[in-house]
Write an enzyme that holds these catalytic residues in place. Structure first.
Site, PDB file in Angstrom:
ATOM      1  N   LYS A 124      -2.209   3.839  -3.451  1.00  0.00           N
ATOM      2  CA  LYS A 124      -2.314   2.381  -3.610  1.00  0.00           C
ATOM      3  C   LYS A 124      -3.728   1.893  -3.948  1.00  0.00           C
ATOM      4  CE  LYS A 124       1.595   1.010  -0.759  1.00  0.00           C
ATOM      5  NZ  LYS A 124       2.077   0.075   0.245  1.00  0.00           N
ATOM      6  N   ASP A 180       3.022  -6.430  -0.890  1.00  0.00           N
ATOM      7  CA  ASP A 180       3.254  -6.039   0.511  1.00  0.00           C
ATOM      8  C   ASP A 180       3.009  -7.201   1.480  1.00  0.00           C
ATOM      9  OD1 ASP A 180       4.041  -3.377   0.109  1.00  0.00           O
ATOM     10  OD2 ASP A 180       1.977  -2.658   0.082  1.00  0.00           O
TER      11      ASP A 180
END
Ligand SMILES: NC(=O)c1ccc[n+]([C@@H]2O[C@H](COP(=O)([O-])OP(=O)(O)OC[C@H]3O[C@@H](n4cnc5c(N)ncnc54)[C@H](OP(=O)(O)O)[C@@H]3O)[C@@H](O)[C@H]2O)c1
Length: 277
Positions: free
Chosen positions: A66, A102
């Site tokens: 990420k 997220d």
């Protein structure tokens, strides 16, 4: 023309995302495919180049890529800049755009239960990658953030980051304390409970108006959530966060509204399947 999406990670075999997205395409009659690819950390740049060359419209990114993927991208959205991490990539006119869903996925998963964020108090247990995304998104909604972490230095670093982004934050010891008395939202973001183990301390004394979330979704109800329930609190597990990060990625790629209930059912079905029990 068929669109191609994917998720890349290491490991990746237990991902629930392909079936969740594919159920959504089927429900809305969208001509698209969603695959999973195992990408070793030292092959990330080649994998990104390969996905672009193969004409993928976008892909999700999971651990451990990420942060590292940022150097392979052209543009970051404000959400990705805020998180310092990317979980969604879109290819638009040849440009590789990095986004992060997220934190806002978590916000969406609790907004109905919480009924407003401004000036309310959120306590986050843990200061890892997931906590960072959630904390920054909640701070942007106007919540006051208090962070407790086993390694206190990491809680302090996250507290400072929240302040840099204009939020209100404090940090403290990873232990019960006065913080519990006026918490509106308590979020368990550590990996404690993944193997069925008990949480190291009790949440006794928490007001029963508090919403308590454990972002673990397998097991469905950790010992931590069971205890919060006993205290009379409303509880949620991490399935909603997983669902809404996916729904927001969908909307970033395809526009319109993701078929959230169909996608939720696809997640439930997978977790009910023997392989996840
Ligand atoms: N629902 C969802 O969509 C979703 C999304 C992402 C992650 N998750 C879940 O969130 C959890 C954390 O993921 P992450 O990516 O944030 O991991 P991470 O960056 O590795 O952070 C792990 C966190 O857990 C803490 N921790 C680990 N073992 C502990 C222990 N024995 N006692 C106390 N604290 C402990 C760490 O504290 P130290 O700093 O002291 O090591 C750190 O705060 C995982 O269970 C993951 O499955 C769920």
């Amino acid at each position: 023309m068929e669109k191609h999406f994917a998720v890349i990670g290491h490991p990746i075999e237990h991902t629930l995302s392909p079936k969740m997205h594919k159920a959504g395409y089927e429900a809305l009659g969208i001509d698209a495919e969603y695959q999973r690819f195992h990408v070793e950390p030292n092959h990330l740049a080649q994998a990104v180049a390969g996905l672009c060359a193969l004409g993928f419209s976008g892909w999700n990114v999971t651990l451990p890529h990420k942060e590292k993927i940022i150097s392979c991208l052209d543009i970051l959205t404000p959400e990705a800049r805020r998180a310092g991490a990317v979980n969604t990539v879109k290819i638009l006119e040849g440009q590789r755009i990095g986004h992060n869903t997220d934190g806002d996925g978590f916000v969406r998963s609790v907004e109905k239960e919480l009924n407003g964020f401004k000036r309310k108090k959120a306590v986050l247990l843990g200061a890892g990658g997931a906590s960072k995304g959630i904390a920054l998104a909640l701070a942007e909604q106007g919540m006051q953030i208090h962070i407790l972490n086993r390694t206190p230095e990491k809680a302090k670093i996250l507290m400072e980051l929240i302040k840099q982004w204009g939020g209100t934050a404090t940090s403290g010891d990873f232990a019960p304390g006065a913080w519990i008395e006026d918490v509106d939202l308590l979020v368990q973001t550590t990996s404690v409970g993944l193997q069925g183990e008990p949480f190291p301390f009790s949440v006794q004394g928490i007001p029963d108006r508090a919403l308590v979330v454990d972002i673990i979704f397998n097991p469905r109800e950790t010992a931590f959530l069971q205890e919060a329930k006993k205290q009379g609190c409303r509880t949620l597990n991490g399935l909603g966060m997983l669902l809404y990060q996916g729904a927001l990625a969908w909307e970033f790629w395809l526009g319109g509204q993701a078929p959230v209930e169909v996608m939720r059912q696809a997640l439930e079905d997978q977790l009910n399947a023997d392989v996840y029990k």
